[in-house]
Each structure stands twice: as structure tokens, then as C-alpha cells.
Design a protein around this motif. Structure first.
Motif, PDB file in Angstrom:
ATOM      1  N   MET A 279       3.618  14.583   4.842  1.00 15.11           N
ATOM      2  CA  MET A 279       3.038  13.550   5.895  1.00 15.11           C
ATOM      3  C   MET A 279       2.765  14.431   7.215  1.00 15.11           C
ATOM      4  N   MET A 280       1.741  13.943   7.853  1.00 18.61           N
ATOM      5  CA  MET A 280       1.148  14.828   9.045  1.00 18.61           C
ATOM      6  C   MET A 280       0.868  13.486  10.061  1.00 18.61           C
ATOM      7  N   GLY A 281       1.087  13.838  11.310  1.00 16.53           N
ATOM      8  CA  GLY A 281       0.647  13.168  12.514  1.00 16.53           C
ATOM      9  C   GLY A 281       1.574  12.096  13.185  1.00 16.53           C
ATOM     10  N   HIS A 282       1.319  11.357  14.027  1.00 19.26           N
ATOM     11  CA  HIS A 282       2.273  10.552  14.589  1.00 19.26           C
ATOM     12  C   HIS A 282       2.288   9.180  14.208  1.00 19.26           C
ATOM     13  N   LYS A 283       3.278   8.575  13.943  1.00 20.81           N
ATOM     14  CA  LYS A 283       3.331   7.239  13.438  1.00 20.81           C
ATOM     15  C   LYS A 283       3.697   6.159  14.479  1.00 20.81           C
ATOM     16  N   GLU A 284       3.148   5.154  14.552  1.00 18.97           N
ATOM     17  CA  GLU A 284       3.571   4.232  15.774  1.00 18.97           C
ATOM     18  C   GLU A 284       4.703   3.332  15.120  1.00 18.97           C
ATOM     19  N   SER A 285       4.612   2.945  13.806  1.00 23.33           N
ATOM     20  CA  SER A 285       5.514   2.346  13.324  1.00 23.33           C
ATOM     21  C   SER A 285       5.606   2.308  11.700  1.00 23.33           C
ATOM     22  N   ALA A 286       6.488   1.703  11.142  1.00 22.24           N
ATOM     23  CA  ALA A 286       6.476   1.777   9.542  1.00 22.24           C
ATOM     24  C   ALA A 286       5.387   1.029   8.919  1.00 22.24           C
ATOM     25  N   THR A 287       4.687   0.164   9.730  1.00 20.29           N
ATOM     26  CA  THR A 287       3.761  -0.563   9.292  1.00 20.29           C
ATOM     27  C   THR A 287       2.318  -0.169   9.616  1.00 20.29           C
ATOM     28  N   ILE A 288       1.610   0.019   8.632  1.00 25.02           N
ATOM     29  CA  ILE A 288       0.101   0.329   8.905  1.00 25.02           C
ATOM     30  C   ILE A 288      -0.959  -0.357   9.717  1.00 25.02           C
ATOM     31  N   GLY A 289      -1.268  -0.290  10.794  1.00 30.98           N
ATOM     32  CA  GLY A 289      -2.255  -1.006  11.312  1.00 30.98           C
ATOM     33  C   GLY A 289      -3.571  -1.101  10.386  1.00 30.98           C
ATOM     34  N   ILE A 290      -4.047  -2.266  10.363  1.00 32.10           N
ATOM     35  CA  ILE A 290      -5.430  -2.497   9.470  1.00 32.10           C
ATOM     36  C   ILE A 290      -6.541  -3.245  10.176  1.00 32.10           C
ATOM     37  N   LYS A 291      -7.731  -2.576  10.485  1.00 39.63           N
ATOM     38  CA  LYS A 291      -8.899  -3.332  11.140  1.00 39.63           C
ATOM     39  C   LYS A 291      -9.939  -3.380  10.250  1.00 39.63           C
ATOM     40  N   ILE A 292     -10.626  -4.418  10.094  1.00 37.02           N
ATOM     41  CA  ILE A 292     -11.631  -4.785   9.165  1.00 37.02           C
ATOM     42  C   ILE A 292     -12.756  -5.036  10.174  1.00 37.02           C
ATOM     43  N   CYS A 293     -13.772  -3.978  10.241  1.00 40.12           N
ATOM     44  CA  CYS A 293     -14.950  -4.027  11.151  1.00 40.12           C
ATOM     45  C   CYS A 293     -16.240  -4.584  10.757  1.00 40.12           C
ATOM     46  N   GLY A 294     -17.028  -4.994  11.485  1.00 42.34           N
ATOM     47  CA  GLY A 294     -18.572  -5.417  11.184  1.00 42.34           C
ATOM     48  C   GLY A 294     -18.344  -6.814  10.692  1.00 42.34           C
ATOM     49  N   LEU A 295     -17.604  -7.834  10.818  1.00 45.84           N
ATOM     50  CA  LEU A 295     -17.488  -8.995  10.189  1.00 45.84           C
ATOM     51  C   LEU A 295     -18.789  -9.880  10.774  1.00 45.84           C
ATOM     52  N   THR A 296     -19.496 -10.376   9.685  1.00 45.06           N
ATOM     53  CA  THR A 296     -20.772 -11.323  10.041  1.00 45.06           C
ATOM     54  C   THR A 296     -20.706 -12.724   9.694  1.00 45.06           C
ATOM     55  N   GLU A 297     -19.832 -12.995   8.564  1.00 44.02           N
ATOM     56  CA  GLU A 297     -20.009 -14.170   7.838  1.00 44.02           C
ATOM     57  C   GLU A 297     -18.678 -14.700   7.337  1.00 44.02           C
ATOM     58  N   GLU A 298     -18.589 -16.032   7.227  1.00 38.72           N
ATOM     59  CA  GLU A 298     -17.459 -16.763   6.979  1.00 38.72           C
ATOM     60  C   GLU A 298     -16.353 -16.364   6.004  1.00 38.72           C
ATOM     61  N   ALA A 299     -16.907 -15.955   4.908  1.00 35.69           N
ATOM     62  CA  ALA A 299     -15.975 -15.526   3.878  1.00 35.69           C
ATOM     63  C   ALA A 299     -15.317 -14.185   4.084  1.00 35.69           C
TER      64      ALA A 299
END
Length: 219
Positions: A2-22
Motif C-alpha cells: 500500500m502506498m499513499g496517504h489514507k484519510e480513513s479506513a473507509t474508501i470515499g466514492i464519487k459517481i460523477c456525471g449524473l444526468t438521469e433518475e435511475a
């Protein structure tokens, strides 16, 4: 390893480009951390402020709403923010402009940082978070969202002490490996969970979230 800085044990998740309801509803159901609305006309995921407001109104609370802007002027930001409530402003802009926007609007600002070499990895962050992603192709019509995968080996030995997020070419099949290899504390996906440009696939979103969240147990 593992490399890099961990903010917490939980992985942050972003879903980008939302355009529709589903797609939006799937993000809510999967309890992602952030959903992104793209306010950039050249993108197939572009939405108007009114469209973003209608989607956001489908669920109170839940994921934080992120607005993505490419070198926006104040008039554009004023219009969007007067129409839809955003929690974060994600920018393609200079650091100086990003700081000015942060001061003017009082919202957290994320700055996209495209890189092609280790030397381009930033050692400090002047805003609230950096998004590390690959540089776009020379003939690209937009600075991001081109489904390119970053060379994860570039991040070997890089240990930032500030919040950051990995973007670029992620999908349900490779996200766990990406997190394990880079130590990314958070990940951003758009085209990797789509059935067509701008149309999110709820099953792909579910698999992406599951694999991202389980990655820490596979280290």
C-alpha cells in the motif's frame, strides 16, 4: 504494497456525471459519498442547473452534491448556485482562481490535477482536495472524462499529507486493484459505470461500490 496517504479506513466514492433518475437513485441506494453534476457544455454528461436541481430534489440528504466546472466565470457559478444547492465545487482552473472561488462562495473546492509524470505530482494542496488524473489526449475536447487510465506506477512512493482522490479510467473491474496499488483514499468514476455516454448503469454502480469498499480487506 500500500502506498499513499489514507484519510480513513473507509474508501470515499464519487459517481460523477449524473444526468438521469435511475443513476441518481442508484447512487443514493448504494450510499456513495458524493454525486457529481457536470456543468460543461462540451461534455456528454452536461446538465443544466435546473436539471441538476430536479435530480437532487429526488432525495434529501444522502450523498454530497458536487458541481464540476471548467474555468467558470462568476456569472456561471452564481447562476448554478442560485438554482441548485451544492456542497462542493470541483474545478478545472488555476490554483489562484480556485482560491478566489473558494473565498467568494465559502464552499469546499476540489481542484483537478492532471499528471503525466511523477515530477508533476503536487507536494502541497492549496484547496480542500486534489483530484489526480491523467492528462487528456492532445486532440481531446474536454480536460477530463476521457476514460483514460492513469499509470498507477507514477504514484509509487508518493505520500501526500492532504486529501486527494484518484480518477481516470476506473471501473468495477479495476477499482480494487487501483486502490490497493495507489493507496487512494477516495475514487471518482463516470464513464466506467455507464451503459452509454451520460447514462449510468445501476448494476455497474453497485459493483463498483462493492469492489471499492472491499478493497481494504484484500490488501
Amino acid at each position: 504494497m500500500m502506498m499513499g496517504h489514507k484519510e480513513s479506513a473507509t474508501i470515499g466514492i464519487k459517481i460523477c456525471g449524473l444526468t438521469e433518475e435511475a443513476g441518481f437513485d442508484a447512487c443514493v441506494a448504494q450510499k456513495v459519498d458524493w454525486v457529481g453534476f457536470v456543468f460543461f457544455e462540451r461534455s456528454p454528461r452536461n446538465v443544466t442547473a435546473t436539471q441538476a436541481a430536479a435530480l437532487s430534489a429526488r432525495h434529501k440528504g444522502g450523498p454530497q452534491r458536487v458541481g464540476l466546472f471548467v474555468h467558470p466565470d462568476d456569472a456561471t457559478l452564481d447562476h448554478v448556485l442560485n438554482t441548485v444547492a451544492l456542497d462542493v465545487l470541483q474545478l478545472y482552473a488555476t490554483p489562484v482562481r480556485a482560491l478566489a472561488i473558494r473565498q467568494r462562495y465559502g464552499l469546499p473546492v476540489w481542484l483537478s490535477q492532471p499528471v503525466a509524470t511523477q515530477a508533476e505530482l503536487p507536494q502541497r494542496c492549496l484547496v480542500d482536495r486534489l483530484l489526480i488524473e491523467p492528462k487528456p489526449p492532445a486532440d481531446a475536447t474536454r480536460p477530463g472524462g476521457n476514460a483514460q487510465q492513469l499509470d498507477w506506477d507514477l504514484l509509487a512512493g508518493w505520500n501526500p499529507t492532504y486529501p486527494w482522490m484518484l480518477a481516470g479510467g476506473l471501473n468495477p473491474q479495476n477499482v480494487a486493484q487501483a486502490i490497493r496499488q495507489t493507496g487512494a483514499p477516495a475514487v471518482d468514476v463516470s464513464s466506467g459505470v455507464e451503459s452509454a455516454p451520460g447514462i449510468k448503469n445501476p448494476d455497474a454502480i453497485a459493483h463498483f461500490v462493492q469492489n471499492a469498499r472491499s478493497s481494504k480487506f484484500l490488501s
